[in-house]
Design a protein around this motif. Structure first.
Motif: not given
Ligand code: G3P
Length: 218
Positions: A184-204
């Motif tokens: 059971t995960v606080p909302p901000n931590v749950l949203r944080g599971l999606f995040k990785h800087v390399l995903t953002d860089i790669g998508l761009k």
């Protein structure tokens, strides 16, 4: 592993439920206080938003009143999981509510011995508070490992380990590695599971290169 969100903020729940990844919700008296709305309204609204278990916590400490409260909370919606504290009266109440077919989440667990008792009381869920153990200088996830080891010895135990008091994404990852049933995960931590800087860089980079082709898919 099932993902529950740990909040009574309906807007956050609505947003996260839209991801299709939400399996339930946990609340407690502090989260209800933060929501600053009548508890029954909040629980009914959450239960209508998320079909999975929604924990609603009793606030008495004696068995008689806790049982009355639990029965009343369970009537709010079919997916209410009544939360009771890990005390003798809490487990006594758990056993009776479970015999009446009501889901029970036993909360404020801080030891393997307590978790063993909760399984004996036929709890639907046991909530070990890993973050608060970390806050006191120990490794809360070692408790999850201990509980999972004990529960695996007794296949007839039906209690699901619901890792609570999560502070960051590594609590979720380690819980999954240990085979915990629920986080059971606080909302901000749950949203944080999606995040990785390399995903953002790669998508761009992909989209920049695609733009250079001058093509479109639609
Ligand atoms: O579900 C229990 C959880 O809300 C407790 O979290 O951060 O108050 O230890 P925390």
């Amino acid at each position: 592993m099932k993902f529950f969100v740990d909040t009574a903020d309906v807007a956050d729940i609505k947003d996260l439920a839209a991801s299709g990844l939400l399996d339930g919700v946990t609340t407690n008296p502090s989260l209800i206080m933060k929501a600053n709305r009548p508890m029954f309204d909040v629980i009914k609204e959450i239960c209508a938003l998320v079909p999975g278990p929604v924990s609603a916590e009793t606030v008495s400490t004696d068995h008689k009143r806790m049982l009355e409260e639990g029965r009343k909370l369970a009537k709010l919606a079919k997916n209410v999981a009544v939360k009771v504290p890990l005390t003798p009266d809490g487990l006594k109440t758990c056993k009776v509510l479970r015999s009446e077919g009501i889901m029970v989440n036993v909360t404020l667990c801080f030891s393997a011995a307590q978790a063993l008792l909760a399984a004996k009381a036929d709890a639907s869920f046991i909530s070990p508070f890993v973050g608060r153990i970390d806050d006191n200088g120990h490794d809360g996830m070692m408790l999850i490992d201990e509980i999972m080891t004990i529960y695996r010895q007794y296949p007839h135990f039906k209690t699901e380990v619901l890792v609570a008091s999560i502070r960051h994404t590594q609590h979720v990852v380690r819980a999954a590695k240990m085979g915990a049933h629920v986080a059971t995960v606080p909302p901000n931590v749950l949203r944080g599971l999606f995040k990785h800087v390399l995903t953002d860089i790669g998508l761009k980079a992909f989209l920049d290169d695609w733009a250079k082709t001058g093509q479109s898919i639609l």
